[in-house]
Design an enzyme around this catalytic site. Structure first.
Site, PDB file in Angstrom:
ATOM      1  N   GLY A  64     -23.247  80.355  54.105  1.00 40.32           N
ATOM      2  CA  GLY A  64     -24.433  80.948  54.681  1.00 40.32           C
ATOM      3  C   GLY A  64     -25.678  80.144  54.376  1.00 40.32           C
ATOM      4  N   GLU A  81     -24.430  85.817  46.478  1.00 42.30           N
ATOM      5  CA  GLU A  81     -23.473  84.812  46.002  1.00 42.30           C
ATOM      6  C   GLU A  81     -23.783  84.466  44.556  1.00 42.30           C
ATOM      7  OE1 GLU A  81     -23.410  81.464  48.667  1.00 42.30           O
ATOM      8  OE2 GLU A  81     -22.239  82.546  50.159  1.00 42.30           O
ATOM      9  N   GLU A 107     -28.070  66.299  53.170  1.00 47.47           N
ATOM     10  CA  GLU A 107     -27.294  65.914  51.984  1.00 47.47           C
ATOM     11  C   GLU A 107     -27.433  64.440  51.633  1.00 47.47           C
ATOM     12  OE1 GLU A 107     -23.227  67.246  52.086  1.00 47.47           O
ATOM     13  OE2 GLU A 107     -22.743  66.288  50.173  1.00 47.47           O
ATOM     14  N   HIS A 127     -16.229  72.078  44.755  1.00 47.74           N
ATOM     15  CA  HIS A 127     -16.084  73.499  45.070  1.00 47.74           C
ATOM     16  C   HIS A 127     -14.838  73.999  44.349  1.00 47.74           C
ATOM     17  CE1 HIS A 127     -15.745  77.274  47.197  1.00 47.74           C
ATOM     18  NE2 HIS A 127     -16.959  77.067  47.668  1.00 47.74           N
ATOM     19  N   GLY A 166     -25.218  66.355  62.257  1.00 45.36           N
ATOM     20  CA  GLY A 166     -25.101  67.681  61.644  1.00 45.36           C
ATOM     21  C   GLY A 166     -26.422  68.425  61.767  1.00 45.36           C
ATOM     22  N   ARG A 215     -26.132  72.180  42.561  1.00 43.05           N
ATOM     23  CA  ARG A 215     -26.766  72.917  43.670  1.00 43.05           C
ATOM     24  C   ARG A 215     -26.400  74.389  43.650  1.00 43.05           C
ATOM     25  NH1 ARG A 215     -25.006  74.437  48.631  1.00 43.05           N
ATOM     26  NH2 ARG A 215     -23.105  73.201  48.474  1.00 43.05           N
ATOM     27  N   TRP A 221     -18.398  73.092  58.889  1.00 40.54           N
ATOM     28  CA  TRP A 221     -17.369  73.716  58.058  1.00 40.54           C
ATOM     29  C   TRP A 221     -17.954  74.661  57.015  1.00 40.54           C
ATOM     30  CZ3 TRP A 221     -12.921  72.751  60.298  1.00 40.54           C
ATOM     31  CH2 TRP A 221     -12.840  71.599  61.092  1.00 40.54           C
ATOM     32  N   ALA A 222     -19.297  74.773  56.966  1.00 40.94           N
ATOM     33  CA  ALA A 222     -19.939  75.582  55.929  1.00 40.94           C
ATOM     34  C   ALA A 222     -19.732  77.060  56.235  1.00 40.94           C
ATOM     35  CB  ALA A 222     -21.428  75.255  55.866  1.00 40.94           C
ATOM     36  N   GLN A 223     -19.120  77.758  55.294  1.00 40.31           N
ATOM     37  CA  GLN A 223     -18.840  79.184  55.511  1.00 40.31           C
ATOM     38  C   GLN A 223     -19.895  80.064  54.843  1.00 40.31           C
ATOM     39  OE1 GLN A 223     -14.857  79.919  54.005  1.00 40.31           O
ATOM     40  NE2 GLN A 223     -14.021  78.221  55.178  1.00 40.31           N
ATOM     41  N   HIS A 229     -17.271  68.449  47.126  1.00 43.39           N
ATOM     42  CA  HIS A 229     -17.900  69.348  48.105  1.00 43.39           C
ATOM     43  C   HIS A 229     -19.300  68.909  48.499  1.00 43.39           C
ATOM     44  CE1 HIS A 229     -18.657  73.138  50.110  1.00 43.39           C
ATOM     45  NE2 HIS A 229     -19.652  73.457  49.297  1.00 43.39           N
ATOM     46  N   SER A 265     -20.713  68.053  57.926  1.00 45.87           N
ATOM     47  CA  SER A 265     -20.131  69.099  57.077  1.00 45.87           C
ATOM     48  C   SER A 265     -20.622  70.494  57.443  1.00 45.87           C
ATOM     49  CB  SER A 265     -20.475  68.825  55.605  1.00 45.87           C
ATOM     50  OG  SER A 265     -19.934  67.603  55.201  1.00 45.87           O
ATOM     51  N   SER A 266     -21.822  70.574  58.069  1.00 49.37           N
ATOM     52  CA  SER A 266     -22.367  71.911  58.378  1.00 49.37           C
ATOM     53  C   SER A 266     -21.370  72.735  59.187  1.00 49.37           C
ATOM     54  CB  SER A 266     -23.653  71.785  59.187  1.00 49.37           C
ATOM     55  OG  SER A 266     -24.540  70.878  58.630  1.00 49.37           O
TER      56      SER A 266
HETATM   57  C1  SIN Z   1     -19.090  78.404  50.138  1.00 49.90           C
HETATM   58  O1  SIN Z   1     -19.064  79.111  51.136  1.00 49.90           O
HETATM   59  O2  SIN Z   1     -18.502  78.721  49.108  1.00 49.90           O
HETATM   60  C2  SIN Z   1     -19.834  77.116  50.182  1.00 49.90           C
HETATM   61  C3  SIN Z   1     -21.251  77.363  50.405  1.00 49.90           C
HETATM   62  C4  SIN Z   1     -22.069  76.290  49.787  1.00 49.90           C
HETATM   63  O3  SIN Z   1     -21.570  75.256  49.396  1.00 49.90           O
HETATM   64  O4  SIN Z   1     -23.276  76.509  49.641  1.00 49.90           O
END
Ligand code: SIN
Length: 553
Positions: free
Chosen positions: A61, A126, A377, A246, A24, A388, A57-59, A353, A54-55
């Site tokens: 940012g 966020e 991680e 999550h 990753g 986190r 699949w990270a949406q 998550h 997992s990276s």
């Molecule tokens: C998300 O896009 O909600 C996840 C991002 C993260 O876990 O930092």
């Protein structure tokens, strides 16, 4: 206690300067930095190709204080506030400061971030971030863009040899006159068979443990391998009880495993969380409503789901105003599931998550076992504390991979002659899947968002019996069966360590909620360190004193 026996059979030996386990963000970034300095790197990944982890699949940012008016001080303060009293402020500061340096370097090298008309990176907001500081790439495909960028560079770097379909089985450790030191990794490679990768340094970058639970946002490879390898080698692990769920994975039926993530950025952009009567209930739960801390939103949704209610994410307003263009990954996920977010709210539920705990390291990724390093991680640097902050994980992987590489390059260790191990016989094969699924469901039921002492004790006992059953599986002979057996062994060991940590922490803090200890206790404002031998003691009904590390406020 956990599985593999070692009769003699041939093992191939391969030498290098550094073995990196994991493909990753952290594994590839560390490999690139080490190869750039002239080290011969072997990158081991159990996936079929780069990138893994997992990276991809990270949406969400990458959180980085690049915006006008923002600062590392403010980013660090938000990181500390999210950590529920256990984030180390010095580490948060280091993450935020080094994050600016590392991300600026990646942008200068061509990482294709989303930019505004002025050419500057666009920065989103966020939950629990006081500023607009979330860098995106490809809209909600940030992780995919980052690891694709790194993978192309790894492939073009002659100093890095990538071993795909390669399952790391155990760390090889030798006694030196000055104590124990890692000397390599024993692995099973589909194309070669059992291989001893001899090197004076091993970097663990195997990511997290989401697949220990029945519902997770993590890919199938997230079975806690690096933490288990480190634990079996006697290395210190820390804060394993802190697992972030999550709040909004897509609630689709299916066997235990990965569920698609619906990014938190959707709520940042106005999406509402609704009950089945259409009521936006988060405003009743927290003053920040949809932008409340992640654990609060996850428990609010998870409590309703546990009572058999359905919960939805309402994207209709967002979809009427350009949502699909801004969130192409989410649009694709919904289309694949046969859902139209413009027409009706989509069903959601929490999913495992991110693991805040892991292999205990210092600020340079150094573990308690000389020669063993960890980044991303898999590591516990105390940067995340008990919870986190969103979008700090890709940043952590980038920052600590660079720090591991720098510290490792300054370490003068050389390879010593090694004793050749016999190849293990691995109980595994297709039957491992049934035991794995049972463990996943058990973890979801007893060690999920809300725990209690009775459930944790039941989980501990059942996991012990599952471990005994795993040892009795038939020996596996080919890669898929060996990988399944090794993953089961890792999964069960890690699950048992998480349960042990959760049993000992008799309070609720951040992502760890105990129904029987709902209060946060000052006496527990410290980190908890566990080793494999603590588990061996627990097996015999003995309780070792809790090993703690003072928290640096
Ligand atoms: C998300 O896009 O909600 C996840 C991002 C993260 O876990 O930092």
């Amino acid at each position: 206690m956990d599985g593999a026996s070692y009769p003699v059979s041939p093992v191939t030996v391969v030498h290098s300067d550094v073995v990196v386990v994991g493909s990753g963000t952290a594994g590839m970034a560390a490999s690139l930095a080490l190869a750039k300095a002239g080290r011969r790197v072997r990158l081991l990944t159990k996936t079929d190709d780069l990138p893994g982890g997992s990276s991809l699949w990270a949406q969400g940012g990458v959180a980085v204080a690049l915006g006008a008016g923002d600062s590392a001080t403010d980013h660090a303060a938000d990181t500390v506030a999210a950590g529920a009293g256990l984030t180390d402020p010095a580490m948060a500061r280091l993450l935020a400061e080094a994050g600016i340096v590392e991300m600026s370097a990646l942008l200068a090298e061509g990482l294709p971030a989303d930019r505004g008309a002025d050419g500057l990176p666009l920065l989103g907001r966020e939950a629990a971030h006081g500023r607009h500081r979330i860098l995106h790439a490809g809209g909600d495909a940030t992780g995919r863009t980052l690891v694709t960028f790194l993978a192309a560079r790894v492939r073009a770097t002659p100093g890095i040899t990538v071993h795909t379909r390669t399952m790391a089985a155990d760390l090889m450790v030798r006694e030196t006159g000055r104590g124990r030191r890692v000397q390599g990794v024993l692995a099973y490679e589909d194309a070669v068979g059992w291989t001893l990768h001899v090197a004076p340094h091993v970097v663990l970058a195997t990511g997290g443990t989401g697949q220990l639970w029945a519902v997770t946002t993590n890919p199938e490879e997230a079975t806690g391998d690096g933490m288990a390898l480190a634990a079996r080698a006697g290395t210190h692990l820390a804060d394993l009880e802190f697992v972030q769920f999550h709040p909004t994975a897509l609630a689709v039926a299916g066997p235990p495993g990965r569920r698609p993530l619906l990014t938190e950025a959707l709520r940042g952009a106005g999406a509402k969380v609704l009950d089945s009567g259409g009521h936006a209930f988060m405003a009743d739960e927290h003053p920040d409503a949809e932008l409340a801390p992640r654990d609060v939103v996850a428990r609010a949704i998870g409590g309703r789901v546990a009572r058999g209610e359905k919960v939805f994410l309402d994207l209709r307003a967002l979809w009427a105003h350009g949502g699909p263009g801004k969130f192409p990954t989410v649009a694709g996920i919904c289309a694949e599931a046969g859902l139209d977010p413009a027409a009706a709210p989509v069903p959601v539920a929490p999913a495992a998550h991110y693991h805040m705990g892991g292999v205990l390291t210092d600020a340079d990724g150094r573990t308690s076992l000389p020669g063993l390093w960890a980044a991303g991680e898999v590591a516990c640097t105390h940067v995340h504390g008990a919870n986190r902050l969103a979008s700090n994980s890709l940043l952590e992987a980038v920052v600590f991979a660079a720090r591991v590489a720098a510290a490792l390059l300054a370490d003068p260790a050389t390879t010593q002659p090694v004793a050749l191990p016999a190849a293990p016989v691995v109980p595994g094969g297709a039957a491992a899947a049934g035991l794995a699924a049972e463990a996943q469901l058990l973890m979801a039921e007893k060690v999920g968002l809300v725990r209690d002492g009775i459930g944790l004790a039941e989980a501990a006992a059942r996991l012990q019996s599952l471990s005994l059953a795993a040892e009795r599986l038939a020996p596996a002979t080919a890669y898929a069966g060996i990988r399944a057996g090794m993953e089961l062994r890792n999964r069960l060991l890690l699950s048992r360590l998480v349960v042990e940590a959760a049993r000992r922490r008799e309070e609720s803090r951040g992502a760890h909620t105990r129904a029987d200890h709902p209060e946060t206790r000052d006496a527990w404002r410290h980190h908890q360190i566990l080793t494999y031998s603590d588990l061996a003691h627990a097996d015999r009904g003995l309780v070792t004193p809790v090993t703690t590390r003072e928290h640096r406020p």
